[in-house]
Scaffold this motif. Structure first.
Motif, PDB file in Angstrom:
ATOM      1  N   SER A 273       0.825  -1.214   0.000  1.00  0.00           N
ATOM      2  CA  SER A 273       0.000   0.000   0.000  1.00  0.00           C
ATOM      3  C   SER A 273       0.855   1.259   0.000  1.00  0.00           C
ATOM      4  O   SER A 273       0.362   2.347  -0.301  1.00  0.00           O
ATOM      5  CB  SER A 273      -0.933   0.001   1.208  1.00  0.00           C
ATOM      6  OG  SER A 273      -0.187  -0.020   2.408  1.00  0.00           O
ATOM      7  N   ARG A 275       3.295   1.787  -2.024  1.00  0.00           N
ATOM      8  CA  ARG A 275       3.932   1.923  -3.326  1.00  0.00           C
ATOM      9  C   ARG A 275       3.819   3.332  -3.886  1.00  0.00           C
ATOM     10  O   ARG A 275       4.602   3.755  -4.739  1.00  0.00           O
ATOM     11  CB  ARG A 275       3.354   0.917  -4.314  1.00  0.00           C
ATOM     12  CG  ARG A 275       1.876   1.111  -4.650  1.00  0.00           C
ATOM     13  CD  ARG A 275       1.340  -0.111  -5.371  1.00  0.00           C
ATOM     14  NE  ARG A 275      -0.053   0.045  -5.790  1.00  0.00           N
ATOM     15  CZ  ARG A 275      -1.090  -0.102  -4.971  1.00  0.00           C
ATOM     16  NH1 ARG A 275      -0.893  -0.412  -3.701  1.00  0.00           N
ATOM     17  NH2 ARG A 275      -2.325   0.053  -5.426  1.00  0.00           N
ATOM     18  N   ARG A 276       2.837   4.102  -3.400  1.00  0.00           N
ATOM     19  CA  ARG A 276       2.689   5.477  -3.859  1.00  0.00           C
ATOM     20  C   ARG A 276       3.923   6.315  -3.522  1.00  0.00           C
ATOM     21  O   ARG A 276       4.197   7.325  -4.173  1.00  0.00           O
ATOM     22  CB  ARG A 276       1.446   6.119  -3.231  1.00  0.00           C
ATOM     23  CG  ARG A 276       1.534   6.267  -1.721  1.00  0.00           C
ATOM     24  CD  ARG A 276       0.216   6.763  -1.126  1.00  0.00           C
ATOM     25  NE  ARG A 276       0.313   6.986   0.311  1.00  0.00           N
ATOM     26  CZ  ARG A 276       0.266   6.020   1.224  1.00  0.00           C
ATOM     27  NH1 ARG A 276       0.092   4.765   0.829  1.00  0.00           N
ATOM     28  NH2 ARG A 276       0.379   6.296   2.506  1.00  0.00           N
ATOM     29  N   ALA A 279       6.070   5.947  -6.530  1.00  0.00           N
ATOM     30  CA  ALA A 279       5.304   5.878  -7.773  1.00  0.00           C
ATOM     31  C   ALA A 279       6.012   6.580  -8.926  1.00  0.00           C
ATOM     32  O   ALA A 279       5.713   6.320 -10.098  1.00  0.00           O
ATOM     33  CB  ALA A 279       3.924   6.491  -7.562  1.00  0.00           C
ATOM     34  N   HIS A 280       6.948   7.478  -8.609  1.00  0.00           N
ATOM     35  CA  HIS A 280       7.678   8.202  -9.653  1.00  0.00           C
ATOM     36  C   HIS A 280       8.769   7.343 -10.292  1.00  0.00           C
ATOM     37  O   HIS A 280       9.373   7.754 -11.292  1.00  0.00           O
ATOM     38  CB  HIS A 280       8.317   9.457  -9.055  1.00  0.00           C
ATOM     39  CG  HIS A 280       9.233   9.171  -7.920  1.00  0.00           C
ATOM     40  ND1 HIS A 280       8.783   8.749  -6.696  1.00  0.00           N
ATOM     41  CD2 HIS A 280      10.592   9.204  -7.839  1.00  0.00           C
ATOM     42  CE1 HIS A 280       9.824   8.558  -5.889  1.00  0.00           C
ATOM     43  NE2 HIS A 280      10.931   8.824  -6.565  1.00  0.00           N
ATOM     44  N   SER A 559       6.240  10.798 -12.756  1.00  0.00           N
ATOM     45  CA  SER A 559       5.283  11.209 -11.719  1.00  0.00           C
ATOM     46  C   SER A 559       3.911  10.687 -12.067  1.00  0.00           C
ATOM     47  O   SER A 559       3.688  10.171 -13.140  1.00  0.00           O
ATOM     48  CB  SER A 559       5.260  12.731 -11.593  1.00  0.00           C
ATOM     49  OG  SER A 559       4.880  13.322 -12.823  1.00  0.00           O
TER      50      SER A 559
END
Length: 559
Positions: A273, A275-276, A279-280, A559
């Protein structure tokens, strides 16, 4: 005919408990002087320390293989499709005579770090080191090594010839036997004993002469192994320094990825969860059009047919009923977060190079293969009657204990789903968690009933089943079928592709193990790095020499 592996001592790499630690990330600014990563990124095991830099004397772990493949070069390097990658291996060519009993290997021109040439005599020397170990060799029996070779001899300075004891499949011998040969410096290593080499597996003085793209500069057990470019390696390598950093677990690794300490890594399942936060960073997928990175492996529930407590597992209909009620697609969706591939045989589903058309069709339709109603009919017809919610026959209940790995939330979720599905069928399953070392020791001791495990194909990359499911194979555990033995033996003979497909189909029907879906992993890397497809191989090989830095302005952070 290939003999089976003789012991469990060399299975650390190929047979691992299903860790399911879904992958991670990296963050970097600009071009760091060193590309750093953890070992085993992509689902190959724990990010643990190196225990050996020797290709011949080691505990056969993925970590060790990744380390020694940086400083030594094998004759054969697998491609992303599990064929031969002629760019990265030391063999320039491999030629078989028409009878497939004589194999001639020509070497590329290479030099050791002391400036002397790598020769055919070094290849023969390495084979003799393997031969003199006998059954103590960690990969004894894989690819018929070493006994399938009657004689190894030098033909010229750059050519070696192997005379075999019987005809072989080119795919099998090339990918499973020649892949084990990492030429070692005969003059530098000398005529030491097996005991000496075993006691010097991390001796930097012994490893100072090497032929790989990098040389070992420093090793601190439990912390890191640092490498720098071998000045004698052909071509100019953009990544001048490479480092394997060791962590106690993947969660600790994730912290290093977030801070930019690592340039390549994976998002562990417990932190999926999160991973955001990365995320880039670009994701690496080894199969075009399929999200995630897939190691070349199959996952299973290993059944101990020698344990009288589960004598009912010898009944093929019982095994078929259990397989029919494994909800593979649901496991992929819920446990693997949608990254996964169904699998119904021991030949891996990704890449599907060696899968038959019929097995590909099964893998592509897991919901069709999930059939509880058919499972009920099978058990009813076989005489297993339901009493108080549990099936029994001749006073014996369908009841067993399933071992799985402590500390893996994903595996806990999967085990719970299996238990619930089988309970509806009238089968009682007791779940028992164990640390990896304890679980494997229990399996080796013969005291287990059923255990969740995986088999990673490296370096036995041609998935013929020799040493696995034949009479005394390491996964047979008391299971034996003459037709299966025949198919396995035929698959390693010349022109054995159809026999391999027959072997796959027999496994799917006979089920010496129960097959589970294979997870995909989220591998992330620095946006300025390219060459990931050649760098990270589904057979666990890593090639930092394949990495490239993108041109300035061409590696904007995503992004």
């Amino acid at each position: 005919m290939s003999a089976p592996l003789s012991s469990w001592g060399g299975l650390t790499r190929r047979l691992l408990t299903c860790l399911l630690l879904l992958p991670g990330a990296v963050l970097a600014q600009g071009r760091p002087a060193t590309v750093a990563t953890a070992p085993n990124v992509g689902g190959f095991g724990a990010p643990q320390t190196v225990t050996s830099f020797s290709p011949v004397y080691n505990d056969d772990s993925n970590t060790d293989m990744q380390a020694y493949s940086v400083i030594y070069t094998p004759l054969i390097w697998p491609s992303p499709e599990i064929t031969v990658d002629w760019k990265l291996g030391l063999a320039e060519s491999v030629h078989y005579n028409p009878q497939r009993t004589v194999v001639t290997v020509k070497l590329k021109p290479r030099r050791w770090t002391d400036g002397t040439p790598v020769t055919a005599a070094d290849v023969v020397y390495t084979w003799k080191l393997i031969e003199q170990q006998g059954r103590s060799y960690g990969l004894y029996g894989v690819g018929g090594m070493p006994y399938v070779i009657r004689r190894a001899q030098t033909i010229s300075a750059d050519t070696v010839r192997f005379t075999l004891k019987h005809p072989v499949s080119e795919h099998w011998f090339t990918l499973n036997a020649l892949s084990q040969l990492y030429p070692l410096p005969a003059k530098a290593w000398g005529q030491h004993s097996n005991t000496y080499f075993r006691n010097h597996e991390t001796d930097m003085q012994l490893m100072r002469v090497s032929d790989g793209p990098y040389r070992l500069d420093r090793f601190v057990p439990g912390r890191y192994a640092r490498f720098s470019v071998n000045p004698y390696y052909p071509g100019k390598l953009p990544v001048r320094h490479f480092e394997l950093r060791f962590f106690t677990d993947w969660t600790t690794q994730f912290s290093a990825l977030k801070t930019g300490e690592l340039q390549i890594g994976e998002i562990p399942t417990p932190l999926y969860s999160a991973r955001r936060l990365v995320a880039h960073l670009p994701s690496y997928a080894n199969v075009p059009g399929k999200a995630g990175f897939y190691p070349y492996e199959f996952r299973m529930i290993r059944l101990n047919f020698r344990n009288p407590k589960i004598a009912f597992m010898r009944d093929e209909k019982v095994r078929q009923a259990l397989q029919l009620t494994i909800p593979q697609q649901a496991i992929i969706d819920v446990v693997f977060h949608g990254l996964g591939a169904a699998s119904f045989t021991a030949v891996p589903p990704v890449p599907d190079t060696y899968l038959s058309p019929s097995m590909k069709d099964m893998d592509e339709h897991p919901n069709r293969e999930y059939d509880p109603a058919k499972a009920v009919r099978l058990l009813d017809q076989d005489g297993w009657k339901v009493h108080d919610g549990v099936r029994a026959k001749d006073g014996k209940r369908l009841e067993f204990t399933l071992l799985y790995l402590t500390g893996s939330r994903a595996q806990t979720e999967e085990a719970d789903m299996l238990k619930a599905s089988w309970q509806k069928l009238g089968v009682v399953v007791h779940l028992k968690r164990m640390p990896q070392a304890t679980l494997l020791a229990t399996v080796r001791s013969g005291k287990s009933e059923a255990a969740m495990l995986l088999w990673a194909y490296a370096p036995n990359m041609y998935p013929s089943g020799d040493g696995l499911f034949n009479a005394s194979g390491v996964l047979a555990s008391g299971f034996h079928d003459a037709a299966l033995d025949t198919a396995i033996n035929a698959s390693i003979q010349p022109h054995g592709r159809e026999a391999l497909w027959h072997y796959e189909a027999l496994l799917a029907k006979q089920l010496p193990v129960l097959f589970l879906p294979v997870p995909g992993y989220q591998v992330r890397h620095d946006a300025c790095l390219s060459g990931m497809r050649d760098y990270l191989n589904p057979a666990a090989y890593i090639a930092p020499q394949a990495l490239r830095w993108k041109i300035p302005g061409g590696c904007m952070q995503h992004s």
